[in-house]
Design an enzyme around this catalytic site. Structure first.
Site, PDB file in Angstrom:
ATOM      1  N   CYS A 128      23.784  35.010 -17.376  1.00 40.03           N
ATOM      2  CA  CYS A 128      23.951  34.023 -18.447  1.00 40.03           C
ATOM      3  C   CYS A 128      25.338  33.376 -18.364  1.00 40.03           C
ATOM      4  O   CYS A 128      25.561  32.535 -17.508  1.00 40.03           O
ATOM      5  CB  CYS A 128      23.671  34.665 -19.806  1.00 40.03           C
ATOM      6  SG  CYS A 128      23.107  33.467 -21.016  1.00 40.03           S
TER       7      CYS A 128
ATOM      8  N   HIS B 197      18.363  36.700 -19.084  1.00 40.13           N
ATOM      9  CA  HIS B 197      18.868  38.080 -19.201  1.00 40.13           C
ATOM     10  C   HIS B 197      17.872  39.072 -18.592  1.00 40.13           C
ATOM     11  O   HIS B 197      17.019  39.599 -19.309  1.00 40.13           O
ATOM     12  CB  HIS B 197      19.102  38.426 -20.674  1.00 40.13           C
ATOM     13  CG  HIS B 197      20.256  37.702 -21.271  1.00 40.13           C
ATOM     14  ND1 HIS B 197      21.531  38.215 -21.267  1.00 40.13           N
ATOM     15  CD2 HIS B 197      20.339  36.483 -21.854  1.00 40.13           C
ATOM     16  CE1 HIS B 197      22.351  37.353 -21.845  1.00 40.13           C
ATOM     17  NE2 HIS B 197      21.657  36.289 -22.209  1.00 40.13           N
TER      18      HIS B 197
ATOM     19  N   GLU C  46      18.275  42.018 -17.819  1.00 34.46           N
ATOM     20  CA  GLU C  46      18.505  43.417 -18.227  1.00 34.46           C
ATOM     21  C   GLU C  46      17.521  43.896 -19.292  1.00 34.46           C
ATOM     22  O   GLU C  46      17.262  45.088 -19.407  1.00 34.46           O
ATOM     23  CB  GLU C  46      19.953  43.600 -18.725  1.00 34.46           C
ATOM     24  CG  GLU C  46      20.318  42.910 -20.040  1.00 34.46           C
ATOM     25  CD  GLU C  46      20.804  41.478 -19.867  1.00 34.46           C
ATOM     26  OE1 GLU C  46      20.445  40.835 -18.856  1.00 34.46           O
ATOM     27  OE2 GLU C  46      21.528  40.983 -20.768  1.00 34.46           O
TER      28      GLU C  46
HETATM   29  N1  GLN Z   1      27.942  31.196 -24.185  1.00 36.75           N
HETATM   30  C1  GLN Z   1      26.968  30.790 -23.230  1.00 36.75           C
HETATM   31  C2  GLN Z   1      25.897  29.906 -23.848  1.00 36.75           C
HETATM   32  O1  GLN Z   1      25.697  29.903 -25.029  1.00 36.75           O
HETATM   33  C3  GLN Z   1      26.336  31.995 -22.565  1.00 36.75           C
HETATM   34  C4  GLN Z   1      25.533  32.832 -23.511  1.00 36.75           C
HETATM   35  C5  GLN Z   1      25.270  34.218 -23.001  1.00 36.75           C
HETATM   36  O2  GLN Z   1      25.907  34.655 -22.048  1.00 36.75           O
HETATM   37  N2  GLN Z   1      24.361  34.908 -23.609  1.00 36.75           N
HETATM   38  O3  GLN Z   1      25.232  29.186 -23.148  1.00 36.75           O
END
Ligand code: GLN
Length: 531
Positions: A382, A508, A510
């Protein structure tokens, strides 16, 4: 008759109630039962989405995009229970629902009260899961500690369910602490008191899980049994395991936890089959090699802040027959250093996890540069993918000001930005992309190789996207934009060219990784570190 197990905790928090509940789920499933898991969080927040990872640990995201407590992650790793918004109950949700009904006049002029209206709403939510078809047993874990003001309505609702369903269909499992004093003496008084508080509320626990460093002996169990009114064989020693948390179901099984619970509920089942879990312990015990992974993030002070990633990395290690040591590094601290050689000495792989806000970003960009230039396997999750993209634009494309509009709203070269800055699709603007969706990945890329597929499904939780405005230039300079949303519109993954293994993903992976079936990216990442 549907069966219900209520897991409460006494003496203090953080004793491992989530792992105990999840392990009980494992044991019952291994006996052929269909299990559902519910977590109750007595806080006023409607969900965990707005809570700081520093205070409350990771936010676990379900397929339907619910932002929940990290214990749902434990349930996902230990059981097959489907998990969605409905499996995560908070006081915020309960009051929100009751107040809405009151405003709609649904209570027909009655005075709306904690008992029966709040407790009815709690019971309605528990029954909506527990009474569904194909469900044998529902395990409900109540967060916090008995004696907390916040949990009183939940315990009252549980008392009512036990009364309604009867003792043949309900079991109260209480988890307590048996501390050892400096002189080696083992103390049972806190446990006697916490069981007494349960009884004062009208709930007699039938099973007691005694958390302690070392196993407690039969004499001690007899003493506890006598004082708590709990059968001797239902007093279970929940001592610390010294291999992996995946040994916990085995530890409970050896002491007969599943037998006593199944007996109390009058269930006829097959014997427990824990072959998968025994295999994990075996891999762990036999593993010769330990891989060292550096996780460079911004919430490293709290161990639980990246819980699912920590576990997924362990699953990846299991899949490769090795042990893993995760070294957590504060990205803000890295910014003060000129030379990263010292920090990453002996490190086999680098992982940058998710995160929000501008603090520590430069340290992450320096880290990505280091991994790229030194051919160290890199997994960016992410925010970690956005960092991979920004670093590449700065140092390979030569866009010195490349950034994300999250960190520099007025920046002139935001290669990661909000959608509406890129094109006029205001209906998407400013909201988070949450939950499961499909990504399509290009054949022959590292990500396609890892998944063994070109269509993959993973969960999202982010707001910013790789800017379409710069895509062509990134690709021209070699960056592999290996995956996209199924409409082809948004970037889902990126890879470094001419690098052993450098992959960033917008989603994600995970959250769907399992101990016996590691997330494909974690398996491939650990494999790459072994080369
Ligand atoms: N802050 C980034 C976004 O909002 C990544 C978010 C995250 O890593 N969950 O796109």
């Amino acid at each position: 008759m549907k069966k219900y197990i209520f897991v409460t905790g006494g003496v203090c928090s953080s004793l491992g109630k989530g792992l105990a509940s999840a392990s009980l789920g494992t044991l019952l499933e291994s006996r052929g039962l269909s299990v559902r898991m519910i977590k109750i969080d007595p806080y006023i927040n409607v969900d965990a989405g707005t809570m700081s990872p520093f205070q409350h640990g990771e936010v676990y995201v379900t397929d339907d995009g619910a932002e929940t407590d990290l214990d749902l992650g434990n349930y996902a790793r230990f059981t097959a229970s489907p998990l969605s918004q409905a499996n995560s109950i908070t006081t915020g949700q309960i009051y929100d629902a009751v107040i809405r009904k009151e405003r709609e006049g649904k209570y027909l002029g009655k005075c709306v009260q904690v008992v029966p209206h709040i407790t009815d709403e709690i019971k309605r939510r528990i029954y909506s899961i527990g009474e569904a078809e194909n469900v044998d047993v529902t395990i409900i874990e109540v967060g916090g500690t008995v004696g907390d003001i916040e949990s009183i309505p939940y315990l009252e609702a549980i008392r009512q369910i036990i009364h309604e369903k009867g003792s043949a269909s309900t079991v109260s499992v209480h988890l307590s602490l048996i501390p050892t004093l400096k002189n080696g003496e083992i103390k049972t008084k806190p446990t006697q008191h916490t069981v007494k508080s349960m009884r004062e509320i009208g709930i007699q626990p039938k099973v007691l899980l005694c958390r302690s460093e070392n196993e407690i002996d039969l004499d001690m169990k007899r003493k506890i049994s006598m004082f708590t009114n709990i059968d001797e064989n239902c007093v279970i020693s929940a001592f610390d395991v010294n291999t992996t948390i995946y040994e916990i179901p085995i530890m409970y099984h050896k002491q007969g936890l599943d037998n006593v619970v199944v007996d109390l509920l009058g269930l006829k089942t097959s014997k427990a089959n824990l072959a998968d879990w025994e295999k994990l312990v075996d891999i762990y015990t036999k593993a010769q090699k330990t891989v060292r992974i550096a996780m460079v993030g911004k919430y490293i002070q709290l161990d639980d802040a990246y819980k699912s990633i920590d576990e997924a990395v362990v699953h990846g290690a299991f899949a490769n027959g090795v042990k893993v040591k995760i070294e957590k590094i504060d990205s803000e601290e890295l910014e003060k250093l000129d030379n990263l050689d010292e920090v990453f000495k002996g490190i086999d792989g680098i992982l940058i996890p998710g995160g929000f806000g501008s603090r520590g970003i430069q340290g992450m960009i320096d880290t990505a540069k280091y991994a790229r230039e030194n051919n160290i396997p890199y997994l960016g999750i992410c925010l970690g993918m956005q960092i991979l993209v920004i670093e590449y634009c700065r140092n390979v494309l030569g866009y010195k000001n490349a950034d994300s509009s999250e960190f520099r709203p007025e920046g002139e070269c935001n290669v990661v930005s909000l959608l509406e800055e890129q094109v006029d699709v205001t209906q998407y603007g400013g909201t988070m992309r949450l939950g499961l969706s499909k990504s399509v990945v290009k054949k022959g890329t590292k990500i396609a190789e890892a998944y063994g597929a070109t269509e993959i499904f993973e969960r999202h939780r982010h707001r910013y996207e790789v800017s379409n405005q710069y895509k062509a230039e990134m690709e021209k300079k070699g960056l592999i934009l290996s995956g996209a949303t199924s409409d082809g519109f948004l970037v889902e993954s990126a890879e470094w060219p001419n690098h052993p293994w450098g992959v960033g993903v917008q989603f994600h992976p995970e959250f769907t990784s399992r101990p016996v079936k590691a997330g494909p990216l974690f398996k491939a990442f650990i494999k790459a570190t072994l080369k």
